[in-house]
Write a protein that holds these residues in place. Structure first.
Motif, PDB file in Angstrom:
ATOM      1  N   LEU A 160      -5.327  -0.766  -8.701  1.00 50.84           N
ATOM      2  CA  LEU A 160      -4.363  -1.576  -7.955  1.00 50.84           C
ATOM      3  C   LEU A 160      -4.644  -1.557  -6.466  1.00 50.84           C
ATOM      4  O   LEU A 160      -4.536  -2.573  -5.771  1.00 50.84           O
ATOM      5  N   LEU A 161      -5.004  -0.375  -5.982  1.00 50.53           N
ATOM      6  CA  LEU A 161      -5.323  -0.248  -4.559  1.00 50.53           C
ATOM      7  C   LEU A 161      -6.502  -1.121  -4.176  1.00 50.53           C
ATOM      8  O   LEU A 161      -6.473  -1.834  -3.148  1.00 50.53           O
ATOM      9  N   LEU A 162      -7.559  -1.099  -4.979  1.00 56.13           N
ATOM     10  CA  LEU A 162      -8.735  -1.928  -4.687  1.00 56.13           C
ATOM     11  C   LEU A 162      -8.392  -3.414  -4.731  1.00 56.13           C
ATOM     12  O   LEU A 162      -8.889  -4.206  -3.923  1.00 56.13           O
ATOM     13  N   MET A 174       0.828  -1.203   0.000  1.00 57.69           N
ATOM     14  CA  MET A 174       0.000   0.000   0.000  1.00 57.69           C
ATOM     15  C   MET A 174       0.872   1.267   0.000  1.00 57.69           C
ATOM     16  O   MET A 174       0.629   2.200  -0.740  1.00 57.69           O
ATOM     17  N   ILE A 175       1.856   1.256   0.895  1.00 52.60           N
ATOM     18  CA  ILE A 175       2.736   2.428   0.969  1.00 52.60           C
ATOM     19  C   ILE A 175       3.509   2.593  -0.333  1.00 52.60           C
ATOM     20  O   ILE A 175       3.727   3.704  -0.820  1.00 52.60           O
ATOM     21  N   PHE A 176       3.878   1.450  -0.930  1.00 53.91           N
ATOM     22  CA  PHE A 176       4.610   1.498  -2.205  1.00 53.91           C
ATOM     23  C   PHE A 176       3.779   2.155  -3.305  1.00 53.91           C
ATOM     24  O   PHE A 176       4.272   2.985  -4.062  1.00 53.91           O
ATOM     25  N   ILE A 177       2.501   1.780  -3.380  1.00 46.33           N
ATOM     26  CA  ILE A 177       1.619   2.359  -4.399  1.00 46.33           C
ATOM     27  C   ILE A 177       1.467   3.856  -4.181  1.00 46.33           C
ATOM     28  O   ILE A 177       1.511   4.662  -5.110  1.00 46.33           O
ATOM     29  N   TYR A 178       1.294   4.245  -2.915  1.00 47.96           N
ATOM     30  CA  TYR A 178       1.127   5.663  -2.610  1.00 47.96           C
ATOM     31  C   TYR A 178       2.375   6.448  -3.003  1.00 47.96           C
ATOM     32  O   TYR A 178       2.298   7.524  -3.590  1.00 47.96           O
ATOM     33  N   ARG A 179       3.556   5.904  -2.687  1.00 45.74           N
ATOM     34  CA  ARG A 179       4.797   6.599  -3.024  1.00 45.74           C
ATOM     35  C   ARG A 179       5.001   6.696  -4.536  1.00 45.74           C
ATOM     36  O   ARG A 179       5.523   7.678  -5.042  1.00 45.74           O
ATOM     37  N   CYS A 180       4.589   5.634  -5.237  1.00 48.43           N
ATOM     38  CA  CYS A 180       4.678   5.680  -6.707  1.00 48.43           C
ATOM     39  C   CYS A 180       3.840   6.825  -7.257  1.00 48.43           C
ATOM     40  O   CYS A 180       4.259   7.571  -8.144  1.00 48.43           O
ATOM     41  N   TYR A 181       2.647   6.972  -6.746  1.00 49.33           N
ATOM     42  CA  TYR A 181       1.758   8.032  -7.218  1.00 49.33           C
ATOM     43  C   TYR A 181       2.321   9.403  -6.911  1.00 49.33           C
ATOM     44  O   TYR A 181       2.291  10.310  -7.739  1.00 49.33           O
ATOM     45  N   LYS A 240       2.466  15.312 -17.018  1.00 46.72           N
ATOM     46  CA  LYS A 240       2.488  16.572 -17.753  1.00 46.72           C
ATOM     47  C   LYS A 240       1.115  17.061 -18.174  1.00 46.72           C
ATOM     48  O   LYS A 240       0.935  18.227 -18.440  1.00 46.72           O
ATOM     49  N   THR A 241       0.181  16.173 -18.299  1.00 44.93           N
ATOM     50  CA  THR A 241      -1.136  16.590 -18.769  1.00 44.93           C
ATOM     51  C   THR A 241      -2.211  16.059 -17.865  1.00 44.93           C
ATOM     52  O   THR A 241      -2.020  15.066 -17.153  1.00 44.93           O
ATOM     53  N   LYS A 242      -3.385  16.699 -17.917  1.00 43.48           N
ATOM     54  CA  LYS A 242      -4.504  16.247 -17.100  1.00 43.48           C
ATOM     55  C   LYS A 242      -4.959  14.861 -17.522  1.00 43.48           C
ATOM     56  O   LYS A 242      -5.362  14.058 -16.687  1.00 43.48           O
ATOM     57  N   ARG A 243      -4.895  14.580 -18.811  1.00 43.61           N
ATOM     58  CA  ARG A 243      -5.356  13.284 -19.279  1.00 43.61           C
ATOM     59  C   ARG A 243      -4.451  12.182 -18.738  1.00 43.61           C
ATOM     60  O   ARG A 243      -4.900  11.132 -18.310  1.00 43.61           O
ATOM     61  N   THR A 244      -3.121  12.417 -18.746  1.00 47.83           N
ATOM     62  CA  THR A 244      -2.189  11.433 -18.192  1.00 47.83           C
ATOM     63  C   THR A 244      -2.435  11.242 -16.706  1.00 47.83           C
ATOM     64  O   THR A 244      -2.402  10.133 -16.185  1.00 47.83           O
ATOM     65  N   ALA A 245      -2.702  12.352 -16.006  1.00 45.83           N
ATOM     66  CA  ALA A 245      -2.975  12.270 -14.578  1.00 45.83           C
ATOM     67  C   ALA A 245      -4.221  11.449 -14.308  1.00 45.83           C
ATOM     68  O   ALA A 245      -4.271  10.645 -13.371  1.00 45.83           O
ATOM     69  N   SER A 246      -5.231  11.638 -15.124  1.00 48.75           N
ATOM     70  CA  SER A 246      -6.479  10.904 -14.934  1.00 48.75           C
ATOM     71  C   SER A 246      -6.279   9.412 -15.149  1.00 48.75           C
ATOM     72  O   SER A 246      -6.754   8.579 -14.382  1.00 48.75           O
ATOM     73  N   ILE A 247      -5.573   9.041 -16.213  1.00 51.86           N
ATOM     74  CA  ILE A 247      -5.325   7.629 -16.499  1.00 51.86           C
ATOM     75  C   ILE A 247      -4.520   6.992 -15.373  1.00 51.86           C
ATOM     76  O   ILE A 247      -4.820   5.892 -14.899  1.00 51.86           O
ATOM     77  N   LEU A 248      -3.468   7.705 -14.940  1.00 51.44           N
ATOM     78  CA  LEU A 248      -2.640   7.186 -13.860  1.00 51.44           C
ATOM     79  C   LEU A 248      -3.443   6.998 -12.584  1.00 51.44           C
ATOM     80  O   LEU A 248      -3.297   5.995 -11.874  1.00 51.44           O
ATOM     81  N   SER A 249      -4.327   7.952 -12.312  1.00 51.77           N
ATOM     82  CA  SER A 249      -5.140   7.869 -11.104  1.00 51.77           C
ATOM     83  C   SER A 249      -6.039   6.639 -11.133  1.00 51.77           C
ATOM     84  O   SER A 249      -6.157   5.913 -10.141  1.00 51.77           O
ATOM     85  N   ILE A 250      -6.664   6.374 -12.265  1.00 57.83           N
ATOM     86  CA  ILE A 250      -7.562   5.223 -12.372  1.00 57.83           C
ATOM     87  C   ILE A 250      -6.796   3.917 -12.216  1.00 57.83           C
ATOM     88  O   ILE A 250      -7.222   2.988 -11.533  1.00 57.83           O
ATOM     89  N   VAL A 251      -5.607   3.823 -12.837  1.00 52.58           N
ATOM     90  CA  VAL A 251      -4.801   2.602 -12.724  1.00 52.58           C
ATOM     91  C   VAL A 251      -4.402   2.341 -11.288  1.00 52.58           C
ATOM     92  O   VAL A 251      -4.506   1.223 -10.768  1.00 52.58           O
ATOM     93  N   LEU A 252      -3.935   3.392 -10.603  1.00 49.97           N
ATOM     94  CA  LEU A 252      -3.482   3.221  -9.224  1.00 49.97           C
ATOM     95  C   LEU A 252      -4.631   2.892  -8.287  1.00 49.97           C
ATOM     96  O   LEU A 252      -4.478   2.094  -7.352  1.00 49.97           O
ATOM     97  N   ILE A 253      -5.790   3.493  -8.531  1.00 47.32           N
ATOM     98  CA  ILE A 253      -6.950   3.162  -7.695  1.00 47.32           C
ATOM     99  C   ILE A 253      -7.350   1.713  -7.902  1.00 47.32           C
ATOM    100  O   ILE A 253      -7.705   1.001  -6.963  1.00 47.32           O
ATOM    101  N   VAL A 299      -5.488  -4.798  -4.023  1.00 47.27           N
ATOM    102  CA  VAL A 299      -4.749  -5.130  -2.798  1.00 47.27           C
ATOM    103  C   VAL A 299      -5.700  -5.262  -1.619  1.00 47.27           C
ATOM    104  O   VAL A 299      -5.600  -6.175  -0.795  1.00 47.27           O
ATOM    105  N   LEU A 300      -6.659  -4.329  -1.528  1.00 42.95           N
ATOM    106  CA  LEU A 300      -7.604  -4.366  -0.407  1.00 42.95           C
ATOM    107  C   LEU A 300      -8.471  -5.613  -0.454  1.00 42.95           C
ATOM    108  O   LEU A 300      -8.741  -6.230   0.578  1.00 42.95           O
ATOM    109  N   LEU A 301      -8.902  -5.975  -1.650  1.00 41.97           N
ATOM    110  CA  LEU A 301      -9.779  -7.137  -1.769  1.00 41.97           C
ATOM    111  C   LEU A 301      -9.074  -8.434  -1.391  1.00 41.97           C
ATOM    112  O   LEU A 301      -9.687  -9.374  -0.878  1.00 41.97           O
ATOM    113  N   HIS A 302      -7.766  -8.501  -1.623  1.00 39.82           N
ATOM    114  CA  HIS A 302      -7.027  -9.728  -1.350  1.00 39.82           C
ATOM    115  C   HIS A 302      -6.388  -9.754   0.030  1.00 39.82           C
ATOM    116  O   HIS A 302      -5.756 -10.734   0.401  1.00 39.82           O
ATOM    117  N   SER A 303      -6.561  -8.690   0.783  1.00 39.58           N
ATOM    118  CA  SER A 303      -5.918  -8.676   2.098  1.00 39.58           C
ATOM    119  C   SER A 303      -6.867  -8.201   3.188  1.00 39.58           C
ATOM    120  O   SER A 303      -7.444  -9.006   3.922  1.00 39.58           O
TER     121      SER A 303
END
Length: 396
Positions: free
Chosen positions: A29-31, A1-8, A14-27, A33-37
């Motif tokens: 991954l977060l879900l 969990m801490i690793f994912i947060y630090r990665c983010y 550089k762009t809002k679109r890249t930020a949005s895509i990255l945010s969805i991917v990381l969320i 991890v939560l579901l499996h632990s």
């Protein structure tokens, strides 16, 4: 969990679109991890973290709804800049949207997926009051030319300015871009004595065939006005924030102007660089008179009917986050710059015409080949009779 947060936190986007895509991917991954632990162990901390993540996601949606929608539905990115609807896939998408009555604008897609958003009023945006007065130039006493030198039309006739009309498009009607086109026409004619032909014909009643319809107008305009120097297709941009929709020019905040030039990437357009050079001259002239007004020239894959005339350009005057007043002020400044360019071109044409008809020479002197003339003199020296020269008998 801490690793994912630090990665983010560590990744810079550089762009809002890249930020949005990255945010969805990381969320995602977060879900996972939560579901499996955490959830299997019944721990309360992962649940709280999940709730915080959902709150953050909702906040992002409200702050940048279009960015989130574009990340999850890339097809909507076609609306960022006008696209020539020559692709069967794009035409099919537009047709499906029409028969299903789905609004493909980002706000419409959000309302369809999240009905609650339809009940939320957007925050108030301040509209900059504009002084439409432009520094006076000496009024020309006569027309620069008796011929029409500039043509103006609007492919996406319904495009308008949401801060004035409350929407970004008036389907089947004349939007704000037509009023901007008329402001450009008025400035060219009244202030600079340049004749203009303007068509306010509606071309986007069916959005998928907009360029096919405007091609008829542009073709007719070019054929009927052979001396035309520039042909403008006026649009407005989309997908930009309010801050990105304003530039400061001589102390006034107005709408920026972006020039779009087509290329031969999709269909034959051998002379597109001629249009590109004309667009670069226009951009330079705008920023010479009004520094910061023009954002430059962008080359795209579509042709935008520019193959019909070497001076054809597509102009995005402002965005959907501008007011009509801001766009009109920019259009008037555009007209000033275009007038200078047209006047330069007229002078160039006149110079070339004078060089073709050099004063002081007779028609015979301009027609006779120097080598043939010397040959005639040689024959005269040998006392041979030479028949008189008749220009009508010369072969060109």
């Amino acid at each position: 969990m801490i690793f994912i947060y630090r990665c983010y936190r560590g990744i810079r986007v550089k762009t809002k679109r890249t930020a949005s895509i990255l945010s969805i991917v990381l969320i995602g991954l977060l879900l996972a991890v939560l579901l499996h632990s955490g959830f299997r162990l019944g721990d309360e901390a992962p649940r709280r973290m999940l709730a915080d993540s959902v709150d953050w996601l909702v906040c992002k949606v409200f702050q940048d709804p279009k960015g989130m929608v574009l990340a999850s539905m890339p097809a909507l990115s076609w609306q960022d800049t006008p696209e020539e609807m020559e692709s069967p896939g794009r035409a099919l998408l537009s047709w499906l949207a029409g028969i299903t009555r789905i609004d493909l604008n980002p706000a419409g897609m959000l309302r369809a997926q999240i009905p609650l958003l339809g009940q939320i009023s957007p925050p108030e945006v301040s509209v900059v009051a504009m002084d439409s007065a432009i520094p006076e130039d000496p009024q020309l006493e006569q027309k620069v030319s008796q011929e029409v030198l500039v043509g103006i039309y609007t492919t996406h006739t319904g495009e308008t300015y949401s801060l004035t009309d409350g929407t970004d498009r008036l389907t089947g009607e004349q939007g704000g871009v037509v009023k901007v086109a008329r402001a450009v026409q008025k400035t060219l004619e009244d202030k600079h004595a340049i004749r203009v032909v303007l068509s306010d014909r509606i071309h986007d009643a069916r959005y998928a065939t907009s360029y096919l319809e405007s091609k008829k107008t542009a073709t007719e305009m070019a054929e009927k006005n052979p001396h035309m120097i520039a042909m403008l297709d006026i649009h407005r941009d989309a997908g930009r924030s309010r801050e990105e929709s304003l530039v400061e020019v001589k102390g006034q905040k107005i709408a920026p102007i972006l020039i779009i030039i087509g290329s031969d990437a999709r269909l034959p357009f051998p002379n597109w660089k001629q249009n590109y050079r004309f667009a670069c001259r226009l951009a330079a002239k705008m920023n010479e008179l009004y520094p910061g007004l023009c954002l430059g020239v962008r080359v795209k894959e579509g042709r935008y009917n520019q193959f019909l005339h070497p001076g054809a350009v597509l102009l995005e005057i402002g965005t959907d986050n501008n007011s009509l007043e801001e766009a009109v002020a920019s259009g008037e400044m555009l007209a000033d710059a275009l007038a200078k360019l047209v006047q330069e071109e007229v002078k160039t044409r006149e110079t070339l015409k004078k060089e073709e008809n050099i004063p002081g020479k007779t028609q015979d002197e301009q027609t006779i080949d120097p080598e043939a003339e010397e040959e005639n003199r040689s024959e005269e020296r040998h006392a041979q009779p030479v028949p008189p020269f008749h220009p009508k008998e010369s072969v060109h």
